[in-house]
Design a protein around this motif. Structure first.
Motif, PDB file in Angstrom:
ATOM      1  N   THR A 107       2.468  12.489  48.693  1.00  0.00           N
ATOM      2  CA  THR A 107       3.100  13.554  49.217  1.00  0.00           C
ATOM      3  C   THR A 107       4.453  14.032  48.443  1.00  0.00           C
ATOM      4  O   THR A 107       4.928  15.137  48.687  1.00  0.00           O
ATOM      5  CB  THR A 107       3.641  13.639  50.583  1.00  0.00           C
ATOM      6  OG1 THR A 107       4.557  12.607  50.931  1.00  0.00           O
ATOM      7  CG2 THR A 107       2.316  13.318  51.626  1.00  0.00           C
ATOM      8  N   ARG A 108       4.781  13.110  47.544  1.00  0.00           N
ATOM      9  CA  ARG A 108       6.137  13.270  46.734  1.00  0.00           C
ATOM     10  C   ARG A 108       5.676  14.413  45.586  1.00  0.00           C
ATOM     11  O   ARG A 108       6.396  14.754  44.768  1.00  0.00           O
ATOM     12  CB  ARG A 108       6.616  12.179  46.071  1.00  0.00           C
ATOM     13  CG  ARG A 108       7.100  11.118  47.371  1.00  0.00           C
ATOM     14  CD  ARG A 108       7.831   9.811  46.727  1.00  0.00           C
ATOM     15  NE  ARG A 108       8.819  10.059  45.894  1.00  0.00           N
ATOM     16  CZ  ARG A 108       9.045   9.353  44.915  1.00  0.00           C
ATOM     17  NH1 ARG A 108       8.132   8.593  44.187  1.00  0.00           N
ATOM     18  NH2 ARG A 108      10.193   9.691  44.084  1.00  0.00           N
ATOM     19  N   LYS A 128       0.193  23.056  48.706  1.00  0.00           N
ATOM     20  CA  LYS A 128       0.331  21.552  48.777  1.00  0.00           C
ATOM     21  C   LYS A 128      -0.629  20.808  49.080  1.00  0.00           C
ATOM     22  O   LYS A 128      -0.689  19.641  48.540  1.00  0.00           O
ATOM     23  CB  LYS A 128       1.528  21.580  49.628  1.00  0.00           C
ATOM     24  CG  LYS A 128       2.817  22.300  49.379  1.00  0.00           C
ATOM     25  CD  LYS A 128       3.953  22.216  50.560  1.00  0.00           C
ATOM     26  CE  LYS A 128       5.346  22.656  50.003  1.00  0.00           C
ATOM     27  NZ  LYS A 128       6.608  22.629  51.252  1.00  0.00           N
ATOM     28  N   HIS A 147       8.840  17.395  50.332  1.00  0.00           N
ATOM     29  CA  HIS A 147       8.036  16.279  51.029  1.00  0.00           C
ATOM     30  C   HIS A 147       8.908  15.710  52.231  1.00  0.00           C
ATOM     31  O   HIS A 147       9.882  15.566  52.086  1.00  0.00           O
ATOM     32  CB  HIS A 147       7.505  15.383  49.787  1.00  0.00           C
ATOM     33  CG  HIS A 147       8.611  14.511  49.363  1.00  0.00           C
ATOM     34  ND1 HIS A 147       9.194  13.375  49.910  1.00  0.00           N
ATOM     35  CD2 HIS A 147       9.223  14.826  48.124  1.00  0.00           C
ATOM     36  CE1 HIS A 147      10.136  12.979  49.260  1.00  0.00           C
ATOM     37  NE2 HIS A 147      10.159  13.711  48.190  1.00  0.00           N
TER      38      HIS A 147
END
Length: 349
Positions: free
Chosen positions: A275-276, A238, A281
């Motif tokens: 962050t999406r 991530k 998220h």
């Protein structure tokens, strides 16, 4: 007693008139400000245009209050507003202006598999906040060695407002900080209101922590800033996705500049948008918009270390004293993190 149908019909009509009146008020306020801050025209011209639109809005309000003229006045006013929208929408961001020295050079990166070479990393030599020698360097980062992502929060006007940015931690003590800011022209200051009206281009400060953190802890005095560093929980995968999202936007801005917006494209909402890219998220919250509460929000949803109460974590995260002691040290990033809780990114996705 009037029949219910008649009562509701009159109520709906009154509600409609009130709604349109509020809409006109919003259009008037936006139009006056948009013209007052319009592009790079002279103050006299902008003031004159804003005053003329304010008078036109006043006439529209008076006409709207008169049933005989209501809809004709409304139609003319909406045509005027459509012309203003068309004119305002024609404003285009640019990379060719007389920029302030701290944002004059655009960063960019070249991606070669897991290796990302970042060009024009800012690392100024500061004597004061405004007296500095510009300096940049290039560096190659290996995505496989991304160890952590830190959230940095800088406060200067109370708990509700902070400047938020991220720093990416790579094995070997390398850190790359990326701060989303306005690209101001020479002699231009920041205004929250102006930020709504296409006054600033969007700029990603890609910097050494000795620049972007030390500037805030060691050199900004009026007002002074309090800086906090928090390690974000998550997986390495991530973290890499978010890092690459940043790099893609940085490269895009080099070729296609964009407008900064105080509400929709600022230091925190832009981070949230990046962050999406990851499933799960953080949901959008009012605490994202009230930027000073972002660390507390991340703590509440389990994205920061939870072994301590948030107040204790916040006290440990405060780095000003350590940053002032480290100052120009080559291991500045290591020294400011001494005693900070947090862990490396996990291997799980």
């Amino acid at each position: 007693m009037k029949p219910p149908a008649t009562f509701f019909k009159r109520f709906a009509r009154l509600a409609g008139i009130v709604f349109v009146g509020l809409l006109l008020l919003g259009i008037a306020g936006w139009g006056v400000l948009a013209l007052y801050y319009f592009d790079h025209e002279s103050l006299a011209l902008r003031t004159g245009l804003a005053t003329a639109f304010a008078l036109a809005s006043l006439i529209a309000f008076v006409g709207f209050a008169l049933p005989r003229w209501r809809w004709r006045v409304l139609a003319v006013y909406l045509v005027l507003f459509a012309a203003l929208l068309s004119w305002w929408s024609s404003l285009a961001p640019s990379n060719d202006r007389d920029w302030q020295p701290d944002v004059a050079i655009l960063p960019y990166a070249i991606i070669d598999g897991d290796r990302v070479t970042v060009h024009n990393i800012r690392n100024f030599v500061y004597r004061t906040e405004t007296d500095f020698t510009p300096a940049y360097y290039d560096k190659t980062f290996d995505l496989r060695k991304l160890d952590g992502v830190d959230l940095i929060a800088s406060y200067w006007m109370g708990p509700a407002i902070a400047h938020i940015f991220l720093s990416f931690d790579f094995q070997g003590g390398d850190h790359l900080a990326i701060s989303i800011e306005t690209r101001k022209e020479r002699g231009e200051g920041y205004s929250t209101v102006k930020g709504f009206f296409r006054q600033y281009e969007l700029y990603y400060v890609v910097a050494d922590e000795r620049d972007v953190i030390r500037l805030r802890t060691n050199y900004r005095k009026d007002p002074p800033e309090d800086v906090y560093v928090y390690r974000v929980n998550g997986s390495a995968e991530k973290g890499r996705r978010v890092f690459l999202q940043y790099i893609e936007e940085i490269n895009a801005l080099k070729d296609r500049p964009e407008w900064y917006n105080t509400l929709t494209t600022n230091c925190t909402t832009a981070i949230w948008m990046h962050t999406r890219i990851n499933p799960g998220h953080p949901p959008l919250s009012w605490k994202v918009l009230a930027s000073g509460y972002v660390p507390e929000y991340l703590y509440e949803i389990g994205r920061l270390d939870s072994s301590l109460p948030f107040a204790a974590l916040q006290r440990r995260a405060h780095v000003n004293t350590r940053a002032q002691a480290a100052d120009k040290a080559a291991d500045f990033s290591r020294q400011i993190r001494a005693g900070l809780p947090g862990a490396q990114l996990s291997a799980s996705p």
